[in-house]
Design an enzyme around this catalytic site. Sequence first.
Site, PDB file in Angstrom:
ATOM      1  N   PHE A 134       0.852  -1.194   0.000  1.00 48.97           N
ATOM      2  CA  PHE A 134       0.000   0.000   0.000  1.00 48.97           C
ATOM      3  C   PHE A 134       0.882   1.237   0.000  1.00 48.97           C
ATOM      4  O   PHE A 134       1.688   1.424   0.905  1.00 48.97           O
ATOM      5  CB  PHE A 134      -0.952   0.040   1.197  1.00 48.97           C
ATOM      6  CG  PHE A 134      -1.915   1.198   1.091  1.00 48.97           C
ATOM      7  CD1 PHE A 134      -3.022   1.111   0.256  1.00 48.97           C
ATOM      8  CD2 PHE A 134      -1.684   2.382   1.762  1.00 48.97           C
ATOM      9  CE1 PHE A 134      -3.883   2.194   0.107  1.00 48.97           C
ATOM     10  CE2 PHE A 134      -2.543   3.461   1.618  1.00 48.97           C
ATOM     11  CZ  PHE A 134      -3.648   3.370   0.798  1.00 48.97           C
ATOM     12  N   ASP A 219       9.068   2.665   1.942  1.00 54.35           N
ATOM     13  CA  ASP A 219       7.870   3.401   2.354  1.00 54.35           C
ATOM     14  C   ASP A 219       7.712   3.180   3.855  1.00 54.35           C
ATOM     15  O   ASP A 219       7.211   2.152   4.301  1.00 54.35           O
ATOM     16  CB  ASP A 219       6.659   2.878   1.580  1.00 54.35           C
ATOM     17  CG  ASP A 219       5.368   3.583   1.984  1.00 54.35           C
ATOM     18  OD1 ASP A 219       5.345   4.236   3.044  1.00 54.35           O
ATOM     19  OD2 ASP A 219       4.370   3.456   1.242  1.00 54.35           O
ATOM     20  N   LYS A 248       2.156   9.806   7.943  1.00 49.93           N
ATOM     21  CA  LYS A 248       1.388   9.428   9.137  1.00 49.93           C
ATOM     22  C   LYS A 248       1.864  10.065  10.457  1.00 49.93           C
ATOM     23  O   LYS A 248       1.394  11.115  10.828  1.00 49.93           O
ATOM     24  CB  LYS A 248       1.314   7.904   9.239  1.00 49.93           C
ATOM     25  CG  LYS A 248       0.408   7.315   8.150  1.00 49.93           C
ATOM     26  CD  LYS A 248      -0.164   5.963   8.506  1.00 49.93           C
ATOM     27  CE  LYS A 248      -1.358   5.621   7.639  1.00 49.93           C
ATOM     28  NZ  LYS A 248      -1.032   5.143   6.293  1.00 49.93           N
TER      29      LYS A 248
HETATM   30  C1  PLP Z   1      -1.148   5.359   4.889  1.00 47.53           C
HETATM   31  C2  PLP Z   1      -0.102   4.902   3.968  1.00 47.53           C
HETATM   32  C3  PLP Z   1       0.140   5.536   2.740  1.00 47.53           C
HETATM   33  C4  PLP Z   1      -0.736   6.655   2.218  1.00 47.53           C
HETATM   34  O1  PLP Z   1      -0.697   7.797   3.001  1.00 47.53           O
HETATM   35  P1  PLP Z   1      -1.815   8.946   2.790  1.00 47.53           P
HETATM   36  O2  PLP Z   1      -1.361  10.043   3.705  1.00 47.53           O
HETATM   37  O3  PLP Z   1      -3.127   8.344   3.187  1.00 47.53           O
HETATM   38  O4  PLP Z   1      -1.785   9.325   1.365  1.00 47.53           O
HETATM   39  C5  PLP Z   1       1.186   5.085   1.961  1.00 47.53           C
HETATM   40  N1  PLP Z   1       1.979   4.069   2.370  1.00 47.53           N
HETATM   41  C6  PLP Z   1       1.794   3.446   3.536  1.00 47.53           C
HETATM   42  C7  PLP Z   1       2.711   2.357   3.954  1.00 47.53           C
HETATM   43  C8  PLP Z   1       0.735   3.826   4.372  1.00 47.53           C
HETATM   44  O5  PLP Z   1       0.529   3.169   5.524  1.00 47.53           O
END
Ligand code: PLP
Length: 397
Positions: A134, A219, A248
């Site tokens: 994700f 990420d 986050k």
């Molecule tokens: C939440 C998340 C995202 C996306 O972040 P947003 O601020 O919602 O765009 C991307 N990568 C990871 C691993 C996440 O947990």
Amino acid sequence: MNLKYDYHNIMNTYSPISIELERGEGPYLWDVEGDKYLDFVAGIAVMNLGHSHPKVVEAVKEQAERLVHVSNLYYIPKQAVIAELICDTSFGEKCFFANSGAEAIEAAIKLARKFGLTKKGEDAIEIITADGSFHGRTMGAMAATAQPKIQSGFGPLTPGFHYVPYGDLQAVEEAVTENTAAIILEPIQGENGIIVPPEYYLPGVREIANTENILLILDEIQTGMGRTGTLFAYEDSGIEPDVMVLAKGLAGGFPMGALVVGKKAADVFTPGDHASTFGGNPFVSAAAAAVITTILEEGILNNCKKVGEYFIEQLKELQKKFDFIKEVRGKGLLIGMELDLKTVKDAKLIVDEMRLEKILINLVQNRILRFTPPLIVNKYHVDEVITSLDDVFSKIV
Ligand SMILES: *Cc1c(COP(=O)(O)O)cnc(C)c1O
């Protein structure tokens, strides 16, 4: 609960639970009826210091009174401060600030393409990501997110992405070509259900990236800012990435994302290559600076490690008692409990029952309970959650 407002003017992209939370303090939230909840969601790994942490509140109050926003056309000292804090505590040399995770991922994708183009050749713009990953919902980030349920209906996708099974080193090796610019991975897959890769995985990918001159982009949007017990999750893997992406927990609930770039790609972006109106403005930078200094100064990482280990132990005790618990996994306070849907027909019921017990938890992939409490919780809070889980589990079997 009778809600004061209905959602008829809100786009139908969420199906929110009908509780109206109006106040938070530490690991607790209160709804408008005065009911108190223990928050083991924390905005999904956002409120790492808990709600309304006094240091963060003080920093944003002070900054709001002084200066909220100026354009990046001007020097922003607070942005320099937070960039230095991030780089001093990581492999990073340069930061670019955005306003969300997806937006920082977009910046990483642009950086990867330009890295490939300028350092490898004009066709070297391909990016490898992992199945179940994700990375966000915008066009580039969605193409990086190898989940059919997220991409479906929104094609054509941004081209140039190749997907490999997560945790499989040989698959990475086979997917790399002379046109590969980068590989983007989560150190632990969050939305996919707290998938922890084998220990050799990141070092192995690092080696491939070195040999093939490709960027290793981690990420750390969910795993970063202390969530796994170190400031950044890669620290425990024995390797460093070339690029990491944060969001986050970065600014304690204020919208901020960051692209953090090490030596290998620090000079790739030049003036005009990328920009953001709000990114790294004085207000969010002040919040982020307060968050990171508080994490480092108040023993938050140690607490996260200690309480996380205890939590996993206790969840594993529950596993002995209920055989529909397939697996307990995670690191620090990023923890998942996978349930067997043959026995537990509807895992959402567990989340609902827990809420009746005044505890907020979250469910991913319909079958994994996810726990991402503030990193300031202690054993007492964990015990409360375990007791309630025990009660709720006993009720459903
Ligand atoms: C939440 C998340 C995202 C996306 O972040 P947003 O601020 O919602 O765009 C991307 N990568 C990871 C691993 C996440 O947990």
